[in-house]
Enzyme design. Structure first.
Site, PDB file in Angstrom:
ATOM      1  N   HIS A 109      29.919 126.060 -64.556  1.00 16.97           N
ATOM      2  CA  HIS A 109      29.835 124.327 -65.217  1.00 16.97           C
ATOM      3  C   HIS A 109      30.908 124.213 -65.950  1.00 16.97           C
ATOM      4  O   HIS A 109      31.344 125.197 -67.081  1.00 16.97           O
ATOM      5  CB  HIS A 109      28.274 124.212 -65.723  1.00 16.97           C
ATOM      6  CG  HIS A 109      28.123 122.735 -66.210  1.00 16.97           C
ATOM      7  ND1 HIS A 109      28.470 122.204 -67.342  1.00 16.97           N
ATOM      8  CD2 HIS A 109      27.404 122.134 -65.681  1.00 16.97           C
ATOM      9  CE1 HIS A 109      27.876 121.203 -67.519  1.00 16.97           C
ATOM     10  NE2 HIS A 109      27.080 120.868 -66.518  1.00 16.97           N
ATOM     11  N   ASP A 157      24.846 132.016 -68.890  1.00 13.01           N
ATOM     12  CA  ASP A 157      24.462 130.551 -68.879  1.00 13.01           C
ATOM     13  C   ASP A 157      23.103 130.264 -68.152  1.00 13.01           C
ATOM     14  O   ASP A 157      23.140 130.778 -66.883  1.00 13.01           O
ATOM     15  CB  ASP A 157      25.768 129.950 -68.261  1.00 13.01           C
ATOM     16  CG  ASP A 157      25.099 128.495 -67.979  1.00 13.01           C
ATOM     17  OD1 ASP A 157      23.765 127.975 -67.982  1.00 13.01           O
ATOM     18  OD2 ASP A 157      26.083 127.592 -67.737  1.00 13.01           O
ATOM     19  N   GLN A 177      20.225 126.623 -65.507  1.00 15.66           N
ATOM     20  CA  GLN A 177      19.505 126.546 -64.212  1.00 15.66           C
ATOM     21  C   GLN A 177      18.493 127.859 -63.811  1.00 15.66           C
ATOM     22  O   GLN A 177      17.584 127.700 -63.076  1.00 15.66           O
ATOM     23  CB  GLN A 177      20.572 126.493 -63.140  1.00 15.66           C
ATOM     24  CG  GLN A 177      21.487 125.409 -62.985  1.00 15.66           C
ATOM     25  CD  GLN A 177      20.758 123.940 -62.921  1.00 15.66           C
ATOM     26  OE1 GLN A 177      19.772 123.808 -62.313  1.00 15.66           O
ATOM     27  NE2 GLN A 177      21.210 122.710 -63.498  1.00 15.66           N
ATOM     28  N   LYS A 190      15.884 120.994 -69.069  1.00 14.12           N
ATOM     29  CA  LYS A 190      15.754 121.484 -67.407  1.00 14.12           C
ATOM     30  C   LYS A 190      14.523 122.210 -67.105  1.00 14.12           C
ATOM     31  O   LYS A 190      14.429 122.810 -65.806  1.00 14.12           O
ATOM     32  CB  LYS A 190      17.180 122.271 -67.281  1.00 14.12           C
ATOM     33  CG  LYS A 190      18.287 121.485 -67.251  1.00 14.12           C
ATOM     34  CD  LYS A 190      19.671 122.161 -66.800  1.00 14.12           C
ATOM     35  CE  LYS A 190      20.907 121.565 -67.210  1.00 14.12           C
ATOM     36  NZ  LYS A 190      21.380 120.472 -66.016  1.00 14.12           N
ATOM     37  N   CYS A 244      29.809 118.631 -62.623  1.00 17.99           N
ATOM     38  CA  CYS A 244      30.618 119.115 -63.667  1.00 17.99           C
ATOM     39  C   CYS A 244      30.981 120.646 -63.182  1.00 17.99           C
ATOM     40  O   CYS A 244      31.129 121.566 -64.217  1.00 17.99           O
ATOM     41  CB  CYS A 244      29.624 119.275 -64.945  1.00 17.99           C
ATOM     42  SG  CYS A 244      29.247 117.694 -65.674  1.00 17.99           S
TER      43      CYS A 244
HETATM   44  N1  PMP Z   1      25.491 125.140 -67.330  1.00 15.68           N
HETATM   45  C1  PMP Z   1      24.819 124.694 -66.261  1.00 15.68           C
HETATM   46  C2  PMP Z   1      24.653 125.943 -65.120  1.00 15.68           C
HETATM   47  C3  PMP Z   1      24.250 123.296 -66.103  1.00 15.68           C
HETATM   48  O1  PMP Z   1      23.631 123.067 -64.929  1.00 15.68           O
HETATM   49  C4  PMP Z   1      24.133 122.332 -67.155  1.00 15.68           C
HETATM   50  C5  PMP Z   1      23.657 121.349 -66.983  1.00 15.68           C
HETATM   51  N2  PMP Z   1      24.103 120.552 -65.868  1.00 15.68           N
HETATM   52  C6  PMP Z   1      24.997 122.876 -68.247  1.00 15.68           C
HETATM   53  C7  PMP Z   1      25.270 124.227 -68.279  1.00 15.68           C
HETATM   54  C8  PMP Z   1      25.003 122.109 -69.584  1.00 15.68           C
HETATM   55  O2  PMP Z   1      23.461 121.929 -70.056  1.00 15.68           O
HETATM   56  P1  PMP Z   1      23.343 120.909 -70.996  1.00 15.68           P
HETATM   57  O3  PMP Z   1      24.120 119.756 -70.610  1.00 15.68           O
HETATM   58  O4  PMP Z   1      21.811 120.885 -71.274  1.00 15.68           O
HETATM   59  O5  PMP Z   1      23.793 121.286 -72.426  1.00 15.68           O
END
Ligand code: PMP
Length: 414
Positions: free
Chosen positions: A131, A208, A211, A234, A372
């Site tokens: 991401h 990270d 998910q 999430k 993203c």
């Molecule tokens: N890493 C991953 C794999 C994600 O899916 C996301 C959210 N789409 C993020 C990081 C960022 O998370 P947040 O916007 O809640 O900080």
């Protein structure tokens, strides 16, 4: 998908759905079908109540007050930290830092750990399925320090090329920052062996878990990661609250991130001494309601049991995959052997956004675009995908609605 536990039980999905008031929504004159859970999950009543109960009954700033409300708020906030510690299997509660989310957790590590430990020529290893929030902070750090960002390639099936990973690792690798579950593909990465190999070359590892925390059992000690980050929103919790886990000795040795109240022991104009963990990294008034409600979300997950949730979600994934594959011109992007309940797809000659709009007209919420993960989209030579991501409250009947909605959308676009 993850192996299901033979002792798992069938969840009463109807009863679970009743806990989510938003699932009664009508969108465009149709009952809402919410398949955008990888972006954010909906919230059960218990989470909504925890927020409103805090503001209605014991709203106060934490840690500093001697009055009853402050003590109650502090106790609830700290109880949530313990709940998180248990949820991720951390050895010490002070290894659990409240952040605003995954993004802040990664930035904190890149800033505080990175600036103290990375020098010119060092290498930071990420993967091709990260991401943006696990790319950009490392890029900023590399630019500042003249360090090198290296990327583990992604195979055609959406798995990481582990052969390349082992070849990329070396004595210059100082940080390996990897997503446990891809938000765009659903791939579950073998983080335990990735971490072991990184440690053999002396690198530190950040996982990270944005998910993964909602789907997989997380045991940071067994995994042996140095940092683990995730977001409350999430996993059925509120937005604006997240967690950075870090091994105690590493967090202790790191310099501070933000300066301000709470993170200090003593301040004079000449010098400041810093507070102990975890407060050293919690400058300013935190999201108290969010932290408290995060515990309600973890209680919700624990009560259902992740094994039982996975069993249900695996059935949703299997059914959705089989039904989607029947649609002419549809290609699923990401066919890893281990996946969570998420399907990304493209349809020949149709822009993902058009599909998203036509599905929304039928009350079906999916995500479209690059998720993203622009470099990953480039890797597959696509502009974006349509992504349907499933949560415990979704049903097979809703997948039927999606499939019928897709046929209708395709008819309109032809
Ligand atoms: N890493 C991953 C794999 C994600 O899916 C996301 C959210 N789409 C993020 C990081 C960022 O998370 P947040 O916007 O809640 O900080």
């Amino acid at each position: 998908m993850i192996l299901t536990n033979p002792t798992s039980i069938d969840l009463d999905i109807g009863a679970i759905r009743q806990q989510f008031p938003i699932l009664n929504r009508i969108v465009k004159n149709k009952p809402l079908v919410y398949f955008d859970n990888a972006a954010t999950t909906q919230k059960p009543q218990s989470v909504i109540d925890a927020i409103s109960h805090y503001y209605s009954n014991y709203n106060a700033n934490i840690h500093r007050g001697v009055h009853s409300l402050a003590e109650e708020a502090t106790a609830a906030y700290e109880a949530s930290r313990i709940a998180v510690q248990q949820f991720i299997g951390a050895a010490f509660s002070e290894e659990v830092i409240f952040t605003t989310g995954t993004t802040e957790g990664i930035n904190l590590v890149a800033y505080a750990w990175g600036r103290a430990n990375i020098v010119a020529g060092d290498e930071i290893l990420i993967s091709g399925m990260e991401h943006h929030s696990n790319i950009v902070p490392w890029q900023i750090l590399c630019n500042e320090k003249n360090a090198i960002l290296k990327v583990i390639p992604v195979l055609d099936n959406g798995e990481l090329s582990l052969i390349d990973y082992h070849n990329l690792l070396g004595p210059k690798t100082k940080m390996v920052a990897i997503v446990q579950v891809s938000n765009a593909l659903g791939t579950v990465n073998p983080v335990k062996s990735i971490i072991k190999a990184a440690h053999q070359v002396g690198a530190v590892v950040l996982i990270d878990g944005a998910q993964s925390a909602v789907h997989l059992d997380i045991d940071v000690q067994d995994m042996d990661c140095d940092f683990f980050v995730f977001s409350g929103h999430k996993l059925y919790g509120p937005t604006g609250i997240g967690i950075l886990y870090g091994k105690k000795n590493i967090l202790e040795s790191m310099p501070v991130f933000q300066g301000g109240g709470e993170m200090i022991k003593e301040v004079t104009f000449e010098r400041t001494t810093y507070n102990e963990l975890p407060y050293k990294y919690e400058a300013g008034t935190p999201n108290i309601a969010g932290a408290i409600a995060l515990k309600a979300a973890l209680d919700f997950l624990n009560d259902l049991g992740k094994d039982n949730i996975r069993k249900h979600e695996a059935a949703l994934l299997k059914y959705a995959t089989a039904q989607l594959e029947i649609i002419p011109g549809l290609t699923i992007i990401g066919k890893a052997r281990e996946k969570v309940s998420l399907v990304s797809f493209i349809i020949k000659g149709v822009h993902p956004q058009d599909i998203g709009v036509l599905l929304d007209n039928q009350g079906i919420a999916v995500r479209t675009g690059h998720h993203c993960t622009q470099p990953l989209m480039e890797r597959f030579d696509i502009a974006g995908t349509v992504r349907a991501s499933f949560a415990v409250y979704n049903t097979l009947a809703e997948i039927d609605v999606l499939i019928a909605g897709l046929w209708k959308a395709l008819k309109m676009l032809s």
